[in-house]
Scaffold this motif. Structure first.
Motif, short mmCIF file in Angstrom:
data_model
loop_
_atom_site.label_atom_id
_atom_site.label_comp_id
_atom_site.label_asym_id
_atom_site.label_seq_id
_atom_site.Cartn_x
_atom_site.Cartn_y
_atom_site.Cartn_z
N ILE A 197 62.11 37.02 45.22
CA ILE A 197 62.10 35.94 46.21
C ILE A 197 61.46 34.70 45.60
CG2 ILE A 197 61.23 35.19 48.46
CD1 ILE A 197 61.29 38.13 49.31
N THR A 198 62.19 33.62 45.60
CA THR A 198 61.69 32.36 45.01
C THR A 198 61.63 31.23 46.03
OG1 THR A 198 63.94 31.82 44.32
CG2 THR A 198 62.55 32.96 42.72
N GLY A 199 62.09 31.50 47.25
CA GLY A 199 62.08 30.48 48.29
C GLY A 199 62.95 30.91 49.45
N LEU A 200 63.17 30.00 50.38
CA LEU A 200 63.97 30.30 51.56
C LEU A 200 65.36 30.82 51.23
CD1 LEU A 200 63.24 27.35 54.04
CD2 LEU A 200 62.64 29.76 54.36
N GLU A 201 65.95 30.25 50.19
CA GLU A 201 67.33 30.62 49.83
C GLU A 201 67.44 32.08 49.40
OE1 GLU A 201 65.14 29.56 46.21
OE2 GLU A 201 65.41 28.56 48.15
N SER A 202 66.31 32.71 49.07
CA SER A 202 66.32 34.11 48.64
C SER A 202 66.28 35.09 49.81
CB SER A 202 65.13 34.39 47.72
OG SER A 202 65.09 33.50 46.62
N LEU A 203 66.00 34.59 51.01
CA LEU A 203 65.85 35.47 52.16
C LEU A 203 67.21 35.81 52.76
CD1 LEU A 203 62.82 33.68 53.90
CD2 LEU A 203 62.79 35.45 52.13
N ASN A 204 67.46 37.11 52.95
CA ASN A 204 68.73 37.56 53.51
C ASN A 204 68.52 38.73 54.47
OD1 ASN A 204 68.53 39.98 51.86
ND2 ASN A 204 69.15 38.67 50.13
N LYS A 205 69.59 39.39 54.86
CA LYS A 205 69.50 40.47 55.86
C LYS A 205 68.73 41.68 55.35
CE LYS A 205 74.05 42.37 54.58
NZ LYS A 205 73.54 43.62 54.02
N ASP A 206 68.55 41.78 54.05
CA ASP A 206 67.79 42.90 53.48
C ASP A 206 66.32 42.56 53.25
OD1 ASP A 206 70.11 44.54 53.29
OD2 ASP A 206 70.72 43.43 51.49
N THR A 207 65.94 41.35 53.62
CA THR A 207 64.56 40.89 53.39
C THR A 207 63.72 41.05 54.65
OG1 THR A 207 65.47 39.18 51.91
CG2 THR A 207 63.16 39.00 52.53
N LYS A 208 62.53 41.62 54.49
CA LYS A 208 61.57 41.73 55.59
C LYS A 208 60.48 40.68 55.40
CE LYS A 208 62.22 46.67 56.48
NZ LYS A 208 61.56 48.01 56.48
N VAL A 209 60.37 39.79 56.38
CA VAL A 209 59.38 38.72 56.31
C VAL A 209 58.32 38.97 57.39
CG1 VAL A 209 58.97 36.23 56.39
CG2 VAL A 209 61.14 37.11 55.50
N LEU A 210 57.07 38.94 56.99
CA LEU A 210 55.95 39.21 57.89
C LEU A 210 55.34 37.90 58.38
CD1 LEU A 210 54.21 41.97 55.72
CD2 LEU A 210 56.18 42.18 57.24
N THR A 211 54.96 37.89 59.65
CA THR A 211 54.31 36.71 60.21
C THR A 211 53.43 37.14 61.38
OG1 THR A 211 54.70 34.45 61.01
CG2 THR A 211 56.21 36.15 61.79
N VAL A 212 52.92 36.17 62.15
CA VAL A 212 51.96 36.46 63.21
C VAL A 212 52.52 36.07 64.57
CG1 VAL A 212 49.68 35.82 64.12
CG2 VAL A 212 49.96 36.31 61.70
N LYS A 213 52.26 36.91 65.56
CA LYS A 213 52.73 36.66 66.92
C LYS A 213 52.17 35.36 67.49
CE LYS A 213 53.02 41.59 68.12
NZ LYS A 213 52.45 42.67 68.98
N GLY A 214 53.01 34.62 68.19
CA GLY A 214 52.55 33.41 68.87
C GLY A 214 52.37 32.21 67.98
N SER A 215 52.75 32.32 66.70
CA SER A 215 52.57 31.21 65.77
C SER A 215 53.84 30.38 65.64
CB SER A 215 52.17 31.74 64.39
OG SER A 215 53.22 32.50 63.82
N THR A 216 53.69 29.13 65.23
CA THR A 216 54.88 28.32 64.96
C THR A 216 55.61 28.86 63.74
OG1 THR A 216 53.50 26.80 63.65
CG2 THR A 216 53.94 26.19 65.94
#
Length: 269
Positions: A145-164
């Motif tokens: 993964i080198t940036g947004l363009e690398s993210l696809n349906k096989d990519t799991k991205v972690l983030t936080v609830k309630g955040s922008t």
């Protein structure tokens, strides 16, 4: 007899109406009490801060102390209002809980890496921008993964609830699988455990995680602008004015730059 009953009923109704008006007035007055006045009467500022965000608000499990850029801003505000930076109580908030805690009166102000957005402006009032951030991606070194363009349906991205961040990544990478956690530390723990391929939030927060574990790195640069503001319950113009005065004073005196460099390791641009 009927007229007497009618007059008595009207008189009782008028008294009841007056009592209800007084009760409503009393409740309204209490609910609209200026937060700044309440802080001065209490002799303590109650600030909602993060406990899990390195550089901004992170609790030391050994001592229980919470330290960071946001914490020092809260102390400076307490000193401006009450003349003593120790007259501040820190309460833990998360991206999910902070606005409700402010509305419920559990805290006086949110100082917790909170991005100013039009949607949030409908719920709270913001100070001037006190920190400029931008959303990015944190990955294991050597990741494909080198940036947004690398993210696809096989990519799991972690983030936080309630955040922008959660909202932004869904818009920027609609095919990716988004997993949300209660706080940043849980999300980072999950990333280190291999439960996801990337973690996304503001670059300032990710830099703190990178400092914790140098085997991770930021990639792709910033893909949003995330101006942080301090949030105050609506209807408190004097409190907002006081907070903005503090920011101006800190920037004019150079104290803001010193604080920024102390925590971020670089001078503000």
């Amino acid at each position: 007899m009927k007229n007497r009953f009618t007059r008595k009923f009207r008189w009782s109704a008028a008294i009841l109406s007056l009592i209800m008006m007084l009760i409503a007035s009393g409740c309204g007055g209490s609910g609209n009490t200026d937060t700044l006045d309440a802080i001065k009467k209490r002799g303590k500022l109650v600030a909602g801060v993060k406990y899990d965000t390195k550089l901004f608000g992170l609790q030391d499990p050994a001592t229980g102390n919470v330290e960071g850029f946001d914490i020092d801003i809260a102390k400076a505000l307490a000193k401006k209002i009450l003349g003593d930076e120790t007259k501040v109580e820190l309460k833990e908030v998360t991206s999910k809980t902070r606005i409700d805690m402010l509305k419920n009166g559990d805290i006086d102000i949110i100082i917790a890496t909170m991005t100013i957005t039009e949607e949030r402006k409908e719920q709270v009032d913001f100070s001037d921008v006190y920190f400029e951030a931008g959303q990015s991606l944190l990955v294991k070194k050597g990741s494909p993964i080198t940036g947004l363009e690398s993210l696809n349906k096989d990519t799991k991205v972690l983030t936080v609830k309630g955040s922008t961040s959660a909202q932004n990544i869904r818009e920027k990478a609609p095919d990716a699988v988004i997993l949300e956690f209660e706080n940043y530390q849980d999300a980072f723990t999950a990333l280190k455990a291999g439960q996801g391929d990337a973690l996304t939030t503001d670059n300032s927060i990710l830099l703190g995680m990178q400092q914790q574990d140098p085997s991770f790195e930021l990639v792709g640069g910033n893909f949003t602008d995330e101006p942080y503001g301090m949030a105050i319950k609506k209807g408190n113009p004097e409190f907002v004015k006081t907070v903005n005065e503090l920011l101006k004073e800190m920037k004019d005196s150079g104290d803001y730059d010193k604080l920024y460099e102390q925590w971020m390791g670089v001078k503000p641009e």
